[in-house]
Design a protein around this motif. Structure first.
Motif, PDB file in Angstrom:
ATOM      1  N   PRO A 104     -23.291   9.035   1.403  1.00  0.00           N
ATOM      2  CA  PRO A 104     -23.872   9.247   0.069  1.00  0.00           C
ATOM      3  C   PRO A 104     -22.782   9.115  -0.997  1.00  0.00           C
ATOM      4  O   PRO A 104     -21.629   9.491  -0.762  1.00  0.00           O
ATOM      5  N   GLN A 105     -23.147   8.560  -2.145  1.00  0.00           N
ATOM      6  CA  GLN A 105     -22.187   8.276  -3.208  1.00  0.00           C
ATOM      7  C   GLN A 105     -20.986   7.496  -2.643  1.00  0.00           C
ATOM      8  O   GLN A 105     -19.838   7.950  -2.707  1.00  0.00           O
ATOM      9  N   PRO A 106     -21.250   6.330  -2.082  1.00  0.00           N
ATOM     10  CA  PRO A 106     -20.203   5.589  -1.378  1.00  0.00           C
ATOM     11  C   PRO A 106     -19.181   4.960  -2.318  1.00  0.00           C
ATOM     12  O   PRO A 106     -19.442   4.732  -3.499  1.00  0.00           O
ATOM     13  N   THR A 107     -18.005   4.670  -1.762  1.00  0.00           N
ATOM     14  CA  THR A 107     -16.954   3.950  -2.475  1.00  0.00           C
ATOM     15  C   THR A 107     -16.464   2.817  -1.580  1.00  0.00           C
ATOM     16  O   THR A 107     -16.635   2.848  -0.355  1.00  0.00           O
ATOM     17  N   ALA A 108     -15.843   1.823  -2.192  1.00  0.00           N
ATOM     18  CA  ALA A 108     -15.317   0.702  -1.414  1.00  0.00           C
ATOM     19  C   ALA A 108     -14.232   1.162  -0.456  1.00  0.00           C
ATOM     20  O   ALA A 108     -14.213   0.779   0.720  1.00  0.00           O
ATOM     21  N   ASN A 109     -13.322   2.002  -0.944  1.00  0.00           N
ATOM     22  CA  ASN A 109     -12.243   2.493  -0.085  1.00  0.00           C
ATOM     23  C   ASN A 109     -12.798   3.341   1.058  1.00  0.00           C
ATOM     24  O   ASN A 109     -12.325   3.276   2.194  1.00  0.00           O
ATOM     25  N   GLY A 110     -13.810   4.160   0.752  1.00  0.00           N
ATOM     26  CA  GLY A 110     -14.406   4.986   1.794  1.00  0.00           C
ATOM     27  C   GLY A 110     -15.044   4.146   2.885  1.00  0.00           C
ATOM     28  O   GLY A 110     -14.944   4.464   4.073  1.00  0.00           O
ATOM     29  N   GLY A 120     -10.274   2.168  15.470  1.00  0.00           N
ATOM     30  CA  GLY A 120      -9.143   2.835  16.099  1.00  0.00           C
ATOM     31  C   GLY A 120      -7.841   2.752  15.350  1.00  0.00           C
ATOM     32  O   GLY A 120      -6.773   3.011  15.919  1.00  0.00           O
ATOM     33  N   ASP A 121      -7.881   2.400  14.054  1.00  0.00           N
ATOM     34  CA  ASP A 121      -6.653   2.336  13.250  1.00  0.00           C
ATOM     35  C   ASP A 121      -6.171   3.763  12.963  1.00  0.00           C
ATOM     36  O   ASP A 121      -6.907   4.579  12.388  1.00  0.00           O
ATOM     37  N   LYS A 122      -4.942   4.070  13.346  1.00  0.00           N
ATOM     38  CA  LYS A 122      -4.434   5.435  13.205  1.00  0.00           C
ATOM     39  C   LYS A 122      -4.157   5.820  11.756  1.00  0.00           C
ATOM     40  O   LYS A 122      -4.127   7.007  11.416  1.00  0.00           O
ATOM     41  N   GLY A 123      -3.952   4.837  10.896  1.00  0.00           N
ATOM     42  CA  GLY A 123      -3.654   5.158   9.501  1.00  0.00           C
ATOM     43  C   GLY A 123      -4.843   4.970   8.579  1.00  0.00           C
ATOM     44  O   GLY A 123      -4.663   4.666   7.399  1.00  0.00           O
ATOM     45  N   TRP A 124      -6.057   5.147   9.098  1.00  0.00           N
ATOM     46  CA  TRP A 124      -7.265   4.838   8.331  1.00  0.00           C
ATOM     47  C   TRP A 124      -7.439   5.720   7.094  1.00  0.00           C
ATOM     48  O   TRP A 124      -8.160   5.355   6.163  1.00  0.00           O
ATOM     49  N   LYS A 125      -6.785   6.861   7.039  1.00  0.00           N
ATOM     50  CA  LYS A 125      -6.985   7.790   5.918  1.00  0.00           C
ATOM     51  C   LYS A 125      -6.232   7.387   4.664  1.00  0.00           C
ATOM     52  O   LYS A 125      -6.543   7.877   3.569  1.00  0.00           O
ATOM     53  N   SER A 126      -5.236   6.539   4.760  1.00  0.00           N
ATOM     54  CA  SER A 126      -4.373   6.256   3.607  1.00  0.00           C
ATOM     55  C   SER A 126      -4.433   4.791   3.220  1.00  0.00           C
ATOM     56  O   SER A 126      -4.842   3.931   3.999  1.00  0.00           O
ATOM     57  N   GLY A 127      -4.000   4.519   1.970  1.00  0.00           N
ATOM     58  CA  GLY A 127      -3.910   3.149   1.492  1.00  0.00           C
ATOM     59  C   GLY A 127      -4.879   2.854   0.368  1.00  0.00           C
ATOM     60  O   GLY A 127      -5.946   3.450   0.268  1.00  0.00           O
ATOM     61  N   ASP A 128      -4.472   1.898  -0.508  1.00  0.00           N
ATOM     62  CA  ASP A 128      -5.379   1.468  -1.559  1.00  0.00           C
ATOM     63  C   ASP A 128      -6.280   0.363  -1.017  1.00  0.00           C
ATOM     64  O   ASP A 128      -6.198  -0.016   0.162  1.00  0.00           O
ATOM     65  N   ARG A 129      -7.129  -0.177  -1.877  1.00  0.00           N
ATOM     66  CA  ARG A 129      -8.110  -1.149  -1.406  1.00  0.00           C
ATOM     67  C   ARG A 129      -7.467  -2.373  -0.781  1.00  0.00           C
ATOM     68  O   ARG A 129      -7.882  -2.823   0.300  1.00  0.00           O
ATOM     69  N   GLU A 130      -6.442  -2.917  -1.414  1.00  0.00           N
ATOM     70  CA  GLU A 130      -5.804  -4.121  -0.890  1.00  0.00           C
ATOM     71  C   GLU A 130      -5.167  -3.864   0.466  1.00  0.00           C
ATOM     72  O   GLU A 130      -5.306  -4.664   1.404  1.00  0.00           O
ATOM     73  N   LEU A 132      -5.952  -1.454   2.587  1.00  0.00           N
ATOM     74  CA  LEU A 132      -6.999  -1.180   3.571  1.00  0.00           C
ATOM     75  C   LEU A 132      -7.642  -2.476   4.065  1.00  0.00           C
ATOM     76  O   LEU A 132      -7.906  -2.632   5.259  1.00  0.00           O
ATOM     77  N   GLN A 133      -7.897  -3.402   3.137  1.00  0.00           N
ATOM     78  CA  GLN A 133      -8.493  -4.678   3.532  1.00  0.00           C
ATOM     79  C   GLN A 133      -7.557  -5.478   4.425  1.00  0.00           C
ATOM     80  O   GLN A 133      -7.994  -6.092   5.402  1.00  0.00           O
ATOM     81  N   ASN A 134      -6.258  -5.471   4.106  1.00  0.00           N
ATOM     82  CA  ASN A 134      -5.299  -6.191   4.936  1.00  0.00           C
ATOM     83  C   ASN A 134      -5.229  -5.592   6.340  1.00  0.00           C
ATOM     84  O   ASN A 134      -5.176  -6.321   7.351  1.00  0.00           O
ATOM     85  N   ARG A 135      -5.233  -4.268   6.422  1.00  0.00           N
ATOM     86  CA  ARG A 135      -5.183  -3.618   7.733  1.00  0.00           C
ATOM     87  C   ARG A 135      -6.454  -3.877   8.524  1.00  0.00           C
ATOM     88  O   ARG A 135      -6.427  -4.035   9.747  1.00  0.00           O
ATOM     89  N   LEU A 136      -7.579  -3.902   7.819  1.00  0.00           N
ATOM     90  CA  LEU A 136      -8.840  -4.178   8.500  1.00  0.00           C
ATOM     91  C   LEU A 136      -8.839  -5.583   9.088  1.00  0.00           C
ATOM     92  O   LEU A 136      -9.292  -5.797  10.218  1.00  0.00           O
ATOM     93  N   THR A 137      -8.304  -6.547   8.349  1.00  0.00           N
ATOM     94  CA  THR A 137      -8.229  -7.919   8.850  1.00  0.00           C
ATOM     95  C   THR A 137      -7.419  -7.985  10.136  1.00  0.00           C
ATOM     96  O   THR A 137      -7.828  -8.616  11.119  1.00  0.00           O
ATOM     97  N   LEU A 138      -6.265  -7.314  10.148  1.00  0.00           N
ATOM     98  CA  LEU A 138      -5.405  -7.328  11.326  1.00  0.00           C
ATOM     99  C   LEU A 138      -6.026  -6.565  12.492  1.00  0.00           C
ATOM    100  O   LEU A 138      -6.000  -7.022  13.640  1.00  0.00           O
ATOM    101  N   GLN A 139      -6.586  -5.390  12.203  1.00  0.00           N
ATOM    102  CA  GLN A 139      -7.149  -4.578  13.276  1.00  0.00           C
ATOM    103  C   GLN A 139      -8.379  -5.242  13.892  1.00  0.00           C
ATOM    104  O   GLN A 139      -8.571  -5.207  15.109  1.00  0.00           O
ATOM    105  N   ALA A 140      -9.179  -5.872  13.064  1.00  0.00           N
ATOM    106  CA  ALA A 140     -10.363  -6.572  13.577  1.00  0.00           C
ATOM    107  C   ALA A 140      -9.946  -7.745  14.459  1.00  0.00           C
ATOM    108  O   ALA A 140     -10.579  -8.028  15.477  1.00  0.00           O
ATOM    109  N   GLN A 141      -8.876  -8.409  14.068  1.00  0.00           N
ATOM    110  CA  GLN A 141      -8.374  -9.516  14.882  1.00  0.00           C
ATOM    111  C   GLN A 141      -7.882  -8.998  16.233  1.00  0.00           C
ATOM    112  O   GLN A 141      -8.162  -9.599  17.279  1.00  0.00           O
ATOM    113  N   ALA A 142      -7.153  -7.881  16.212  1.00  0.00           N
ATOM    114  CA  ALA A 142      -6.642  -7.313  17.458  1.00  0.00           C
ATOM    115  C   ALA A 142      -7.764  -6.840  18.372  1.00  0.00           C
ATOM    116  O   ALA A 142      -7.657  -6.933  19.600  1.00  0.00           O
TER     117      ALA A 142
END
Length: 369
Positions: A104-110, A120-130, A132-142
Motif C-alpha cells: 500500500p502507498q508504494p514507491t519505486a525504491n520499495g 536473495g540480494d543481501k544489501g536489498w535494504k540500502s541504495g538509491d533508485r539507480e 537498486l536498479q543496477n543491483r537488480l540487473t546483476l542479481q537477476a542475471q546471476a
C-alpha cells in the motif's frame, strides 16, 4: 480421539481447513494459466520480451494463478556460480520466476527492494533508485531470472484512475528494457491506468489478460440452458462433491433455481462463493448439524455479506425478499468507468528529468549551429 487420514496416517484436516484449502480448477482459470505458460515458453524467441497485466475482481483466483505459475518455474537451490561483467563472481540460486507484492502507498525504491529481497540480494535494504536498479540487473542475471511477477499492481493507481507514482511505471519499463525480463502485473481492473501517461510503457504492456467471473447467461426461449450457466452449475456440483459437509436434499445445486441463488451471492466469483460456503460450514459446526440446510445458508449470507447488502442493495436469496433477480455487477469495485484526469503535481524535478532537459538543450544548440 482425532480422526486419521486412511492413506497418510496423519490427523485428518478439520472440515473448515479442508474447505479452505480446496480450489476448483475451472475452465477460465485453466485457460488463463495455459495462455501465460505458452507465452512464457516462447519469450526467448522474441527480440523484445513481452509484458502482461492480468486483471480480474477480488476472489477470482489471481493469487492461486501466481502460485500455479511459480510451481511451473520453481526456485532451484544449487549455488550456481556466475562470472559477472564487472569482474566479480556471484553465487546464487536459480530463480527463473520471482514474485513480489506491491505494498500500500508504494514507491519505486520499495518495489525494487522487494524484488532484490526475493532474489536473495543481501544489501536489498540500502541504495538509491539507480543503485537498486543496477543491483537488480546483476542479481537477476546471476539468478537466471526470466520473469518477475508483481501482485496488487492496482495499488499504484488511485480509485479514480489517476496514477499515484509515475516513477513506478518508469521502473517497470526500465527493468524490462535493461534486463530482457518479462514482467507480469496482477491486479484489479484499474491496473490498466498504470500505463496511460507513457506510450512506451503502454506498448510494452499492451496485452491485458482478463480473468472473467462466471456468467449466468440469458434465456433464448428455446429451453436450452446457456453454456456459461452450465459451467457455473458444474462448479457447484464439484464443490458439492468435495464439501466436508453435505448439502441438505432441499439444496439441490443441479436445480437452476437453487443454482441462481448461489450465483446471485457470488456474482460469478469463486472467492465469494467460497466465502459463503466457509461461513455455512462454520455455522453447521457450531449448531452440530450434519448437513448444510437452507436455514444455515440464510444465516451464512447475513453474516458474511452484511456489508454488501448495504453497499450494493443485495437481498438474501434464502430470505423472504428474494425474487429471482440477477446480481448487481462488481464493476464499481475494480474498474473505473470515467477516470478523472488531473495534472501531475509540480515539484522538484528528478535528476533524470533534468538530464533529459540538458540533453535536449545541447541537441538544439548543435542543430541551430
Amino acid at each position: 480421539m482425532s480422526q486419521e487420514d486412511a492413506v497418510t496416517g496423519q490427523p485428518a484436516p478439520s472440515p473448515l481447513k479442508q474447505l479452505d484449502g480446496l480450489f476448483i480448477e475451472h475452465p477460465a482459470f485453466m485457460d488463463t494459466l495455459s495462455y501465460i505458460l505458452f507465452e512464457l515458453s516462447v519469450q526467448d524467441e522474441l527480440a523484445e520480451p513481452p509484458c502482461y497485466y492480468v486483471t480480474g475482481p477480488t476472489g477470482i483466483g489471481k493469487s492461486t494463478l501466481i502460485a500455479s505459475l511459480l510451481e511451473h518455474y520453481p526456485r532451484i537451490v544449487d549455488d550456481v556460480r556466475t562470472d559477472m561483467p564487472d569482474g566479480t563472481v556471484r553465487i546464487s540460486d536459480r530463480v527463473p520466476m520471482v514474485s513480489t507484492t506491491m505494498r500500500p502507498q508504494p514507491t519505486a525504491n520499495g518495489l525494487l527492494r522487494s524484488m532484490l529481497k526475493e532474489l536473495g540480494d543481501k544489501g536489498w535494504k540500502s541504495g538509491d533508485r539507480e543503485e537498486l536498479q543496477n543491483r537488480l540487473t546483476l542479481q537477476a542475471q546471476a539468478c537466471r531470472t526470466r520473469t518477475i511477477i508483481v501482485d496488487e499492481a492496482q495499488r499504484a493507481v488511485d480509485r479514480d484512475g489517476v496514477l499515484r507514482r509515475y516513477d513506478i511505471a518508469e521502473v517497470l519499463r526500465d527493468i524490462n528494457e535493461s534486463t530482457g525480463i518479462t514482467i507480469i502485473l496482477f491486479g484489479m481492473g484499474r491496473t490498466r491506468h498504470l500505463f496511460d501517461h507513457d506510450s512506451q510503457i503502454w506498448r510494452r504492456f499492451e496485452d491485458e489478460i482478463v480473468v472473467p467471473p462466471f456468467e449466468w447467461g440469458e434465456d433464448d426461449g428455446s429451453g436450452a440452458v446457456p453454456e456459461c450457466r452450465q459451467c457455473f452449475i458444474s462448479l457447484l456440483v464439484t464443490y458439492r462433491d468435495q464439501m466436508p459437509l453435505p448439502f441438505a436434499a432441499s439444496v439441490d445445486v443441479e436445480d437452476p433455481e437453487v443454482a441462481l441463488r448461489f450465483f446471485y451471492v457470488s456474482r460469478g466469483v469463486v472467492g465469494l462463493l467460497k466465502k459463503l460456503l466457509l461461513r455455512a460450514v462454520k455455522i453447521a459446526l457450531r449448531m452440530q448439524s450434519a448437513e448444510i440446510t437452507e436455514a444455515i445458508l440464510n444465516e451464512a449470507f447475513d453474516r458474511a455479506f452484511h456489508k454488501d447488502v448495504k453497499a450494493e442493495s443485495l437481498v438474501n436469496p434464502w430470505g423472504p425478499l428474494w425474487n429471482r433477480q440477477l446480481p448487481v455487477p462488481l464493476v464499481h469495485r475494480d474498474e473505473i468507468a470515467k477516470p478523472k484526469k488531473r495534472p501531475r503535481k509540480s515539484g522538484p524535478r528528478s535528476n533524470r528529468s533534468r538530464k533529459s532537459d540538458r540533453r535536449a538543450e545541447v541537441l538544439q544548440a548543435l542543430t541551430l549551429g
